[in-house]
Design a protein around this motif. Sequence first.
Motif, PDB file in Angstrom:
ATOM      1  N   HIS A 122       0.840  -1.194   0.000  1.00  0.00           N
ATOM      2  CA  HIS A 122       0.000   0.000   0.000  1.00  0.00           C
ATOM      3  C   HIS A 122       0.876   1.246   0.000  1.00  0.00           C
ATOM      4  CE1 HIS A 122      -3.682  -2.305   0.668  1.00  0.00           C
ATOM      5  NE2 HIS A 122      -2.985  -3.027   1.534  1.00  0.00           N
ATOM      6  N   ARG A 123       0.420   2.235  -0.739  1.00  0.00           N
ATOM      7  CA  ARG A 123       1.173   3.477  -0.863  1.00  0.00           C
ATOM      8  C   ARG A 123       0.979   4.333   0.380  1.00  0.00           C
ATOM      9  NH1 ARG A 123       2.131   7.149  -6.005  1.00  0.00           N
ATOM     10  NH2 ARG A 123       2.901   9.042  -5.038  1.00  0.00           N
ATOM     11  N   VAL A 124       2.086   4.915   0.828  1.00  0.00           N
ATOM     12  CA  VAL A 124       2.058   5.864   1.934  1.00  0.00           C
ATOM     13  C   VAL A 124       2.572   7.187   1.389  1.00  0.00           C
ATOM     14  CG1 VAL A 124       2.885   6.421   4.235  1.00  0.00           C
ATOM     15  CG2 VAL A 124       2.453   4.039   3.609  1.00  0.00           C
ATOM     16  N   ALA A 181       7.716  -1.429   7.621  1.00  0.00           N
ATOM     17  CA  ALA A 181       8.840  -1.667   6.717  1.00  0.00           C
ATOM     18  C   ALA A 181       8.292  -1.848   5.318  1.00  0.00           C
ATOM     19  CB  ALA A 181       9.643  -2.887   7.146  1.00  0.00           C
ATOM     20  N   GLY A 182       9.064  -1.497   4.320  1.00  0.00           N
ATOM     21  CA  GLY A 182       8.627  -1.612   2.937  1.00  0.00           C
ATOM     22  C   GLY A 182       9.738  -1.182   2.012  1.00  0.00           C
ATOM     23  N   PHE A 183       9.409  -0.417   0.989  1.00  0.00           N
ATOM     24  CA  PHE A 183      10.439   0.085   0.091  1.00  0.00           C
ATOM     25  C   PHE A 183       9.988   1.413  -0.488  1.00  0.00           C
ATOM     26  CE2 PHE A 183       7.611  -2.152  -2.755  1.00  0.00           C
ATOM     27  CZ  PHE A 183       7.635  -1.429  -3.936  1.00  0.00           C
ATOM     28  N   VAL A 184      10.959   2.141  -1.033  1.00  0.00           N
ATOM     29  CA  VAL A 184      10.723   3.444  -1.644  1.00  0.00           C
ATOM     30  C   VAL A 184      10.934   3.329  -3.141  1.00  0.00           C
ATOM     31  CG1 VAL A 184      11.445   5.864  -1.725  1.00  0.00           C
ATOM     32  CG2 VAL A 184      11.476   4.626   0.448  1.00  0.00           C
ATOM     33  N   TRP A 185      10.034   3.959  -3.898  1.00  0.00           N
ATOM     34  CA  TRP A 185      10.172   3.981  -5.357  1.00  0.00           C
ATOM     35  C   TRP A 185      10.271   5.446  -5.781  1.00  0.00           C
ATOM     36  CZ3 TRP A 185       6.126   1.622  -9.274  1.00  0.00           C
ATOM     37  CH2 TRP A 185       6.589   1.814 -10.583  1.00  0.00           C
ATOM     38  N   ARG A 209      -0.917   0.748 -12.108  1.00  0.00           N
ATOM     39  CA  ARG A 209      -1.367  -0.642 -12.172  1.00  0.00           C
ATOM     40  C   ARG A 209      -0.856  -1.441 -10.980  1.00  0.00           C
ATOM     41  NH1 ARG A 209       0.317  -1.523 -16.809  1.00  0.00           N
ATOM     42  NH2 ARG A 209       2.210  -2.715 -16.411  1.00  0.00           N
ATOM     43  N   LEU A 210       0.378  -1.206 -10.578  1.00  0.00           N
ATOM     44  CA  LEU A 210       0.910  -1.913  -9.420  1.00  0.00           C
ATOM     45  C   LEU A 210       0.190  -1.508  -8.137  1.00  0.00           C
ATOM     46  CD1 LEU A 210       4.775  -2.034  -9.969  1.00  0.00           C
ATOM     47  CD2 LEU A 210       3.210  -3.966  -9.788  1.00  0.00           C
ATOM     48  N   GLU A 211      -0.119  -0.242  -7.992  1.00  0.00           N
ATOM     49  CA  GLU A 211      -0.819   0.200  -6.789  1.00  0.00           C
ATOM     50  C   GLU A 211      -2.221  -0.377  -6.715  1.00  0.00           C
ATOM     51  OE1 GLU A 211      -0.622   4.432  -6.852  1.00  0.00           O
ATOM     52  OE2 GLU A 211       1.487   4.510  -6.214  1.00  0.00           O
ATOM     53  N   GLY A 212      -2.766  -0.771  -7.876  1.00  0.00           N
ATOM     54  CA  GLY A 212      -4.057  -1.446  -7.868  1.00  0.00           C
ATOM     55  C   GLY A 212      -3.969  -2.919  -7.547  1.00  0.00           C
ATOM     56  N   ASP A 213      -2.760  -3.442  -7.366  1.00  0.00           N
ATOM     57  CA  ASP A 213      -2.554  -4.858  -7.019  1.00  0.00           C
ATOM     58  C   ASP A 213      -1.620  -4.934  -5.822  1.00  0.00           C
ATOM     59  OD1 ASP A 213      -2.319  -7.577  -6.939  1.00  0.00           O
ATOM     60  OD2 ASP A 213      -1.459  -7.808  -8.950  1.00  0.00           O
ATOM     61  N   PRO A 214      -2.127  -4.678  -4.608  1.00  0.00           N
ATOM     62  CA  PRO A 214      -1.269  -4.646  -3.417  1.00  0.00           C
ATOM     63  C   PRO A 214      -0.524  -5.942  -3.164  1.00  0.00           C
ATOM     64  CG  PRO A 214      -3.422  -3.689  -2.959  1.00  0.00           C
ATOM     65  CD  PRO A 214      -3.519  -4.331  -4.293  1.00  0.00           C
ATOM     66  N   GLU A 215      -1.141  -7.082  -3.486  1.00  0.00           N
ATOM     67  CA  GLU A 215      -0.468  -8.362  -3.248  1.00  0.00           C
ATOM     68  C   GLU A 215       0.812  -8.459  -4.078  1.00  0.00           C
ATOM     69  OE1 GLU A 215      -3.090 -11.593  -3.901  1.00  0.00           O
ATOM     70  OE2 GLU A 215      -4.486 -11.034  -2.293  1.00  0.00           O
ATOM     71  N   ARG A 216       0.740  -8.040  -5.319  1.00  0.00           N
ATOM     72  CA  ARG A 216       1.933  -8.061  -6.160  1.00  0.00           C
ATOM     73  C   ARG A 216       2.956  -7.046  -5.657  1.00  0.00           C
ATOM     74  NH1 ARG A 216       2.408  -8.811 -11.707  1.00  0.00           N
ATOM     75  NH2 ARG A 216       0.696 -10.271 -11.449  1.00  0.00           N
TER      76      ARG A 216
END
Length: 365
Positions: A45-47, A71-75, A170-177
């Motif tokens: 999920h986007r923060v 925890a996550g990652f930055v794009w 498109r990726l933000e619409g697929d949180p599992e991916r």
Amino acid sequence: MAMTRVRPGRATRSLFKSRHRPHSVPVSGRPDSAVIDWAAYIDGHRVSTDTVADAVRLIRDGRLTVEEESAGFVWVGLHEPSATELAELAEVFGLHPLAVEDAINAHQRPKLERYDGVNFFVMKTVGYVRKEPIGPEVVETGEIMVFCGRDFVVTVRHGAHGELGPVRARLEGDPERLALGPAAVVHAITDRVVDGYVCVADAVQEDIDEVEEAVFSPERTDESRRIYRLKREVIQLKRAVGPLAGPLRNLGSRRFVPAEIKEYLRDVEDHLTRVREQVESYDELLNPILHAHMTQVTVADNKDMRKISAWGAIFMVPTAIAGIYGMNFDFMPETEWKFGYPMILGVIAMACLSLYRGFRRNGWL
């Protein structure tokens, strides 16, 4: 997805500190400067954050405020950045100077390299565009460079093709991916790039079919310039598509890529193989088309030369006879005969008619 947490340094705290802007806004107040987009992703999920520094702090410290921990990652996405803009990111994420230099200068071959734990992936983007309103379409190339670490992805795009905004959406619409981490972003980008290859290859195929139909049509047209142009565009396309096969295959074997993403990368590799074979067949198809066209041109030229020669031979008869009787000698046959002039005209007509029928029967006229 566990991420390494480190205390951000001074560069992180000052990174774009005064640039409170949403994504897709020109930096430095100049419309021609780099366009930057950033986001922190936690569990797919986007923060939203005000600055890149906040996004990095959220991921690497595990909190944006005292109460929040994740925890996550930055794009971070850049479009044709300057050396200063990319240097700031390089200091924060620990990007290797050689890779940073390649990302600034562009004009790199597709490749996959590893610098101090950071994977550097280069891909060529292509587009089939018309530079002039009534001009032909040409293959234009650009580049996408991807810096991929354990908790970040930095994309640097050069050229007008391969926009990554739809990929992010498109990726933000697929949180599992997206929860699979930076590898999911790399896969999505490669998938979009290869899809661009397929679209351009199909467009080139349509132009080749049109040229082939024109060459073998009954109408006489000059398609040599168009064929040579298509061969040049095919070469441009081959330079983008062919070298990507090796790096893409190596990407699927990297340990940072989850098993789920490896399956999708194999599918992208299959698409790349198909489009590469398709592009290679274009060159094999254009060569016989060009040879057939040149043969037709030669045959047409020979026909024209035969016609010119035939008519020249016909007109030589009256020219020769008129030249003989134009020498004005006193003693020449039939000069004093009253039927001499009609007879000579009749001889000329019969000779020309006989030659015409002979040439026509042999296909020269």
